[in-house]
Structures are given as C-alpha cells and as structure tokens.
Design an enzyme around this catalytic site. Sequence first.
Site, PDB file in Angstrom:
ATOM      1  N   HIS A 119      12.789  31.665  67.348  1.00 40.10           N
ATOM      2  CA  HIS A 119      13.789  30.926  66.579  1.00 40.10           C
ATOM      3  C   HIS A 119      13.352  29.494  66.259  1.00 40.10           C
ATOM      4  O   HIS A 119      13.795  28.920  65.258  1.00 40.10           O
ATOM      5  CB  HIS A 119      15.122  30.912  67.337  1.00 40.10           C
ATOM      6  CG  HIS A 119      15.802  32.250  67.350  1.00 40.10           C
ATOM      7  ND1 HIS A 119      16.536  32.722  66.288  1.00 40.10           N
ATOM      8  CD2 HIS A 119      15.833  33.228  68.291  1.00 40.10           C
ATOM      9  CE1 HIS A 119      17.009  33.928  66.572  1.00 40.10           C
ATOM     10  NE2 HIS A 119      16.589  34.264  67.785  1.00 40.10           N
ATOM     11  N   ASP A 175      13.568  27.890  62.596  1.00 42.82           N
ATOM     12  CA  ASP A 175      14.150  26.593  62.222  1.00 42.82           C
ATOM     13  C   ASP A 175      13.155  25.764  61.429  1.00 42.82           C
ATOM     14  O   ASP A 175      13.528  25.084  60.457  1.00 42.82           O
ATOM     15  CB  ASP A 175      14.586  25.828  63.472  1.00 42.82           C
ATOM     16  CG  ASP A 175      15.835  26.417  64.112  1.00 42.82           C
ATOM     17  OD1 ASP A 175      16.502  27.252  63.468  1.00 42.82           O
ATOM     18  OD2 ASP A 175      16.151  26.039  65.256  1.00 42.82           O
ATOM     19  N   GLU A 198      19.837  31.970  56.018  1.00 49.23           N
ATOM     20  CA  GLU A 198      18.657  31.734  55.183  1.00 49.23           C
ATOM     21  C   GLU A 198      19.007  31.718  53.702  1.00 49.23           C
ATOM     22  O   GLU A 198      18.131  31.905  52.859  1.00 49.23           O
ATOM     23  CB  GLU A 198      17.598  32.815  55.456  1.00 49.23           C
ATOM     24  CG  GLU A 198      17.988  34.212  55.048  1.00 49.23           C
ATOM     25  CD  GLU A 198      18.735  34.986  56.132  1.00 49.23           C
ATOM     26  OE1 GLU A 198      18.699  36.224  56.072  1.00 49.23           O
ATOM     27  OE2 GLU A 198      19.340  34.360  57.036  1.00 49.23           O
TER      28      GLU A 198
END
Length: 410
Positions: A273, A277, A303
């Site tokens: 993750h 990011d 997204e």
Amino acid sequence: MNAAVYALIANSCMAALFVVTYGVVAITYSRQRAAVWFMVSYLLGFLTPICELLFRFTDYRLLFAVLGYAAFLGAITVMSVGIQAFAGHRLCRRPAALLWAGGMTLRMSLLGGTRNSLPYEMLFQLPFALGSILVLLSIRRIAQKGPIRTLLMVVFGIIGAHFLAKPFMAASLGAGHSAQYYATSYYAVVSQVSTGVLLVAAGLFLMLLVIQKALDDTIRDAESDPLTGLANRRGLARAGPALLAEAKRDGHGLYAMVLDLDHFKRVNDMFGHAMGDRVLVAFADLLRTVAARDVLAVRLGGEEFALLVPDAFGPAERSDNRASHLAGDIRALLRRFDRQGLPPLTVSGGIVRHAPGETLDDLIARADQLAYRAKRAGRDHILHEPMPVAVEPSHDWHDESEPGRRVATG
C-alpha cells in the site's frame, strides 16, 4: 494624573489585549505561527507606554526613555518580519535589524540635543516612519488579496505619514524643551492618542487578515484530498459550479474527464500500500503538471480522478479540443513512471462536453459512464464523445503478453 497618562494606560491595555489574542491564535491554529511574531510585536508595543509611565514616576528617566524608544522601534520592525512569515516568504530579517540598530544609534546621538526643534523631531521620528514603510512593503507581498489587505496597507501608509507629520505637530503645539515638560504637554496627549488609535486599527485589520487566512486554510483542508492535495468531492461541489456558470455565461465549452488507473489493486497487492500511495501522489503531481490554473483537478476517491477543463476555442462538434490534448499529455507522461521507480501504469477514462441544461453531477456521471465503457472495452482507453479518434496505443505493465490496445482520445 493628566490626560497623557490616561492615554498611556489605555494604549498599554489595548496592546496587552492584542498580545493575548495573537497568543491564542498562535496556539489554536497550528498554521498561524506568524501570529507569534505579531504577539511579540504588540508585547514590545505594550512595553513602550509602560516605559513612558515609569519615566514619569521614577528617577531613571534616561533609562526608560531609551528603553521605550527601543521597544517601539522593535515593535514596528518585528511586525515587518511577522508579515513576511504570514505571507509565506523567506524571512528577510536584515533590513529590520539594520533599521532598528540605525534607529537606536540615531536616538543615542540625539541625547542632549535641542528638543522642540524641527530637525530634532524629524530625526527622532524618522526611524518610525521608515519602519512603517518597511511594514507596508511587507504587506504588499501578501498573496491574500481583498479589502482587508488594502485597508491594512492604507492604515500603515497613514501611520508612516503620521510619524512624518509629528515633528510639525510638535513645533506647532509645543513638545517642550525637556522630557519632563513633554510629559505634561498637550502635544503628548495628541501624540499618544493618535498613535494608539492607528496602531489599534492596524492590529484589528491584521487580526481580521489572520482569521480570514485561518478560515481559508480550514476550508481548503476540508475540500482537499489529504494524500494527493487535489480537490476532493467537496471541493468539486464548491468550485465546479463556478466553472460551469462561467462557461454558460461566456458561451465556452466545459469538458469533464474522468480517469481511472487500470488494475490499481494489483499495485497494492504486488508492491504494498505504501507503493500504491506513491503512485496516487505521482499521478496527482502529473495532473498538476499538465493542468493549467483554470483546470480543476479532483480525486473522486480511490484510484479515480477527474478534470474539469474549460475550453474557449474548441469547437463543440469536434474531438480535437483542449481536454483531448490533456489526455494525450497524461498518457505520454504515464509512460515515464518507471523512470521514477514506479510500476508501469495505464489509465482508462472518458471525456464529455457539457450539454445545455446539464448539471455538474450529470456531466461527471456521463464522463464516469464513458470511463466504465473504456474499462469494459479492455482498459488503456480514454474515450471521447461524440467522436472517438484512435491514437497510438501503450502497453499495460501487468501483462506484457497482451497486444497493444487502441486508445481513443480527443
């Protein structure tokens, strides 16, 4: 006690109130650290009438006369530095420090000089006038436009003129041939009251400017995505209607582009993750790079992103418009993600032009539906209504065995 003493007490009380108020603002709003400078400025301003009072009621007249002058000149120069901090510029303390040091040198040279003469009074007030001009120049650097900033500039312009006018006031009203006589003169009353009123006005307008900026920052935080810094849905709801109204008023085109990063879940699953990011932030930076100031870039969530693109010149019946060129730029820059240590990435999306009578929500929904069609058609598409045009395809990173897809942009 004469009227001048009452004026000094009133000035010290008002300065103390500003010290407390700016202190509370600095503690309450973490982004308003410039308020600390303003607090220090008014703290020095508070010391000035205190020194004037001690000058009258103690035998250390010379000491408190010099300290009062130093405190007041310090208040003005610190104010100029504080306004630089408030404006978000790099602090340039040297002019303020040089002005204070030069002013104090001049003040010491005037000790024993001929009071109540125009040359003496002009030299006495000159550092304060120059300090006011320094503050005024600092205010001009504040990007926060509006009537409050203008009024603050006007007030400090008057303050500077006021210090230049004081020598003539002293000559006409009589400031006395000694500091003891000045303390009981009518000029002292006029000087203290006029200066106090002007500095209270400056403090109030400056406080309004600080509060306005704090509110603007709060609104901006509420309307911005914390990860990418782009506008969020709330920001879209506030700024979008203004773009729509402007396009209707001027008869210009307004395009909505909805973009969805392809297979973003695989980025999180394969790289974590934190990498996901990084990709989102990099894509947001990419949008900021290609979008001009009049283009609204939004993170709708996850997204999914959107752009509202005004177009004053693109014909409605053709797909060769500003939004389509932006789509091409976005896809071209995405191909360079691997140079930033990021996974290769493609994007699917849809571009639609605002139709007469259509709401902002309907416009975004149409673009979103078109982006969904691009996803279902195999991804790596940016479709344009009503005239899709094929352009050179790019390759999806997640499956190099797949053939290049046709990508429609405007």
